[in-house]
Write a protein that holds these residues in place. Sequence first.
Motif, PDB file in Angstrom:
ATOM      1  N   LYS A   1      -5.132  -5.390  -4.585  1.00  0.00           N
ATOM      2  CA  LYS A   1      -3.981  -4.560  -4.240  1.00  0.00           C
ATOM      3  C   LYS A   1      -3.724  -4.622  -2.735  1.00  0.00           C
ATOM      4  O   LYS A   1      -4.662  -4.721  -1.941  1.00  0.00           O
ATOM      5  CB  LYS A   1      -4.219  -3.102  -4.650  1.00  0.00           C
ATOM      6  CG  LYS A   1      -4.526  -2.906  -6.126  1.00  0.00           C
ATOM      7  CD  LYS A   1      -3.365  -3.297  -7.020  1.00  0.00           C
ATOM      8  CE  LYS A   1      -3.700  -3.056  -8.485  1.00  0.00           C
ATOM      9  NZ  LYS A   1      -2.627  -3.522  -9.385  1.00  0.00           N
ATOM     10  N   SER A   2      -2.471  -4.527  -2.366  1.00  0.00           N
ATOM     11  CA  SER A   2      -2.081  -4.623  -0.966  1.00  0.00           C
ATOM     12  C   SER A   2      -2.736  -3.536  -0.119  1.00  0.00           C
ATOM     13  O   SER A   2      -2.727  -2.353  -0.479  1.00  0.00           O
ATOM     14  CB  SER A   2      -0.560  -4.519  -0.858  1.00  0.00           C
ATOM     15  OG  SER A   2      -0.155  -4.567   0.493  1.00  0.00           O
ATOM     16  N   ASN A   3      -3.326  -3.962   1.000  1.00  0.00           N
ATOM     17  CA  ASN A   3      -3.948  -3.063   1.979  1.00  0.00           C
ATOM     18  C   ASN A   3      -5.085  -2.226   1.402  1.00  0.00           C
ATOM     19  O   ASN A   3      -5.428  -1.178   1.953  1.00  0.00           O
ATOM     20  CB  ASN A   3      -2.894  -2.138   2.602  1.00  0.00           C
ATOM     21  CG  ASN A   3      -1.887  -2.907   3.428  1.00  0.00           C
ATOM     22  OD1 ASN A   3      -2.252  -3.798   4.199  1.00  0.00           O
ATOM     23  ND2 ASN A   3      -0.610  -2.583   3.257  1.00  0.00           N
ATOM     24  N   LYS A   4      -5.656  -2.678   0.296  1.00  0.00           N
ATOM     25  CA  LYS A   4      -6.797  -1.992  -0.301  1.00  0.00           C
ATOM     26  C   LYS A   4      -8.017  -2.913  -0.248  1.00  0.00           C
ATOM     27  O   LYS A   4      -7.891  -4.133  -0.344  1.00  0.00           O
ATOM     28  CB  LYS A   4      -6.513  -1.611  -1.759  1.00  0.00           C
ATOM     29  CG  LYS A   4      -5.336  -0.668  -1.946  1.00  0.00           C
ATOM     30  CD  LYS A   4      -5.630   0.697  -1.353  1.00  0.00           C
ATOM     31  CE  LYS A   4      -4.469   1.658  -1.621  1.00  0.00           C
ATOM     32  NZ  LYS A   4      -4.721   2.988  -1.031  1.00  0.00           N
ATOM     33  N   PRO A   5      -9.213  -2.338  -0.098  1.00  0.00           N
ATOM     34  CA  PRO A   5     -10.405  -3.190  -0.100  1.00  0.00           C
ATOM     35  C   PRO A   5     -10.668  -3.779  -1.484  1.00  0.00           C
ATOM     36  O   PRO A   5     -10.432  -3.122  -2.501  1.00  0.00           O
ATOM     37  CB  PRO A   5     -11.522  -2.228   0.311  1.00  0.00           C
ATOM     38  CG  PRO A   5     -11.018  -0.874  -0.058  1.00  0.00           C
ATOM     39  CD  PRO A   5      -9.531  -0.925   0.123  1.00  0.00           C
ATOM     40  N   MET A   6     -11.118  -5.014  -1.518  1.00  0.00           N
ATOM     41  CA  MET A   6     -11.565  -5.642  -2.759  1.00  0.00           C
ATOM     42  C   MET A   6     -12.988  -6.127  -2.517  1.00  0.00           C
ATOM     43  O   MET A   6     -13.224  -7.003  -1.681  1.00  0.00           O
ATOM     44  CB  MET A   6     -10.664  -6.804  -3.173  1.00  0.00           C
ATOM     45  CG  MET A   6     -11.092  -7.410  -4.508  1.00  0.00           C
ATOM     46  SD  MET A   6      -9.876  -8.539  -5.229  1.00  0.00           S
ATOM     47  CE  MET A   6     -10.065  -9.956  -4.158  1.00  0.00           C
TER      48      MET A   6
ATOM     49  N   ALA B   1      -4.856  -8.017   0.625  1.00  0.00           N
ATOM     50  CA  ALA B   1      -5.984  -7.132   0.321  1.00  0.00           C
ATOM     51  C   ALA B   1      -7.097  -7.372   1.334  1.00  0.00           C
ATOM     52  O   ALA B   1      -7.197  -8.452   1.927  1.00  0.00           O
ATOM     53  CB  ALA B   1      -6.497  -7.396  -1.090  1.00  0.00           C
ATOM     54  N   LYS B   2      -7.936  -6.373   1.517  1.00  0.00           N
ATOM     55  CA  LYS B   2      -9.038  -6.468   2.475  1.00  0.00           C
ATOM     56  C   LYS B   2     -10.300  -6.902   1.729  1.00  0.00           C
ATOM     57  O   LYS B   2     -10.967  -6.087   1.098  1.00  0.00           O
ATOM     58  CB  LYS B   2      -9.253  -5.122   3.157  1.00  0.00           C
ATOM     59  CG  LYS B   2      -8.019  -4.615   3.897  1.00  0.00           C
ATOM     60  CD  LYS B   2      -8.226  -3.203   4.423  1.00  0.00           C
ATOM     61  CE  LYS B   2      -6.971  -2.688   5.110  1.00  0.00           C
ATOM     62  NZ  LYS B   2      -7.129  -1.280   5.572  1.00  0.00           N
TER      63      LYS B   2
ATOM     64  N   SER C   1     -16.584   1.280   1.673  1.00  0.00           N
ATOM     65  CA  SER C   1     -15.167   0.959   1.842  1.00  0.00           C
ATOM     66  C   SER C   1     -14.273   2.139   1.486  1.00  0.00           C
ATOM     67  O   SER C   1     -13.230   2.353   2.104  1.00  0.00           O
ATOM     68  CB  SER C   1     -14.796  -0.248   0.972  1.00  0.00           C
ATOM     69  OG  SER C   1     -15.453  -1.409   1.421  1.00  0.00           O
ATOM     70  N   TYR C   2     -14.691   2.908   0.488  1.00  0.00           N
ATOM     71  CA  TYR C   2     -13.883   4.051   0.053  1.00  0.00           C
ATOM     72  C   TYR C   2     -14.024   5.237   0.997  1.00  0.00           C
ATOM     73  O   TYR C   2     -13.038   5.793   1.481  1.00  0.00           O
ATOM     74  CB  TYR C   2     -14.288   4.460  -1.364  1.00  0.00           C
ATOM     75  CG  TYR C   2     -13.594   5.711  -1.851  1.00  0.00           C
ATOM     76  CD1 TYR C   2     -12.235   5.699  -2.144  1.00  0.00           C
ATOM     77  CD2 TYR C   2     -14.302   6.902  -1.993  1.00  0.00           C
ATOM     78  CE1 TYR C   2     -11.589   6.851  -2.582  1.00  0.00           C
ATOM     79  CE2 TYR C   2     -13.668   8.056  -2.426  1.00  0.00           C
ATOM     80  CZ  TYR C   2     -12.308   8.026  -2.720  1.00  0.00           C
ATOM     81  OH  TYR C   2     -11.674   9.173  -3.138  1.00  0.00           O
TER      82      TYR C   2
END
Length: 249
Positions: free
Chosen positions: A12-17, A37-38, A90-91
Amino acid sequence: EEIAYEKAGIAKSNKPMIYGDTVAVPIIEKQANLVDAKLVVRDREFSIQKEANQFSWAGVEHTIEAIQIPEHWAQGEINNLATSLAAIESYNSSLLPTTELLNNILKDFFIPGRFELIKSGTNWVLDVAHNPAAAKNFRKRLSTLNIKQNNIMIFSMMKDKNLDLFINVFKDIISDWVVCKMNTERSYTTLELEKKLARLGIDNIKVMESTEEAFKYVENLEPISDNIIVSGSFELVGPAKQYLNQKRY
């Protein structure tokens, strides 16, 4: 690579993976970049290392030292722990456990159906491993039991799984194989399983038409084996747990 491409679809865009493996990284990275995604990759942004008899985890900005890993864990479980901690960091890094809290959690931690040990007349070892990587990890965990060669495996798999690679992992420790069809149309038939084992040079094969028949058969064997190992699918381990629980209560 195809599986890696599909898995990366969750980005997801701009979310950590968080990626807890070290294979197919370029494919994962390409998909992450497409949506901005990060990407956080094991052994790159985070890692876990053994130090003497303990482990140390290093994340992007935080570390946890003196981690006491359960004695029956193999590398797969250790990597999963590292990945879980990376996801927490990350969260919200404030949710990362202290060394004391983490060790208290790990002391009694287990996942039902994953290297689950049940004593019912003899030792039952249940594991939902259903691909070559999981099979190899399960085999390493079995070695922590100082397991010998007199073991029975109750075995079945789904038609889309690689039978050869799975079976070869256990050939050296299984004296007798019991195959059965699971209660799903996706299951290999008993004839298909029997033929595959025979082609791999295995001849101590007993065919049962249902999972329950297989469980009852191995319990009535004399002499009993050192261990009854149940593996190959969730659809096999689930009924095994239910069968053993019914006997217990």
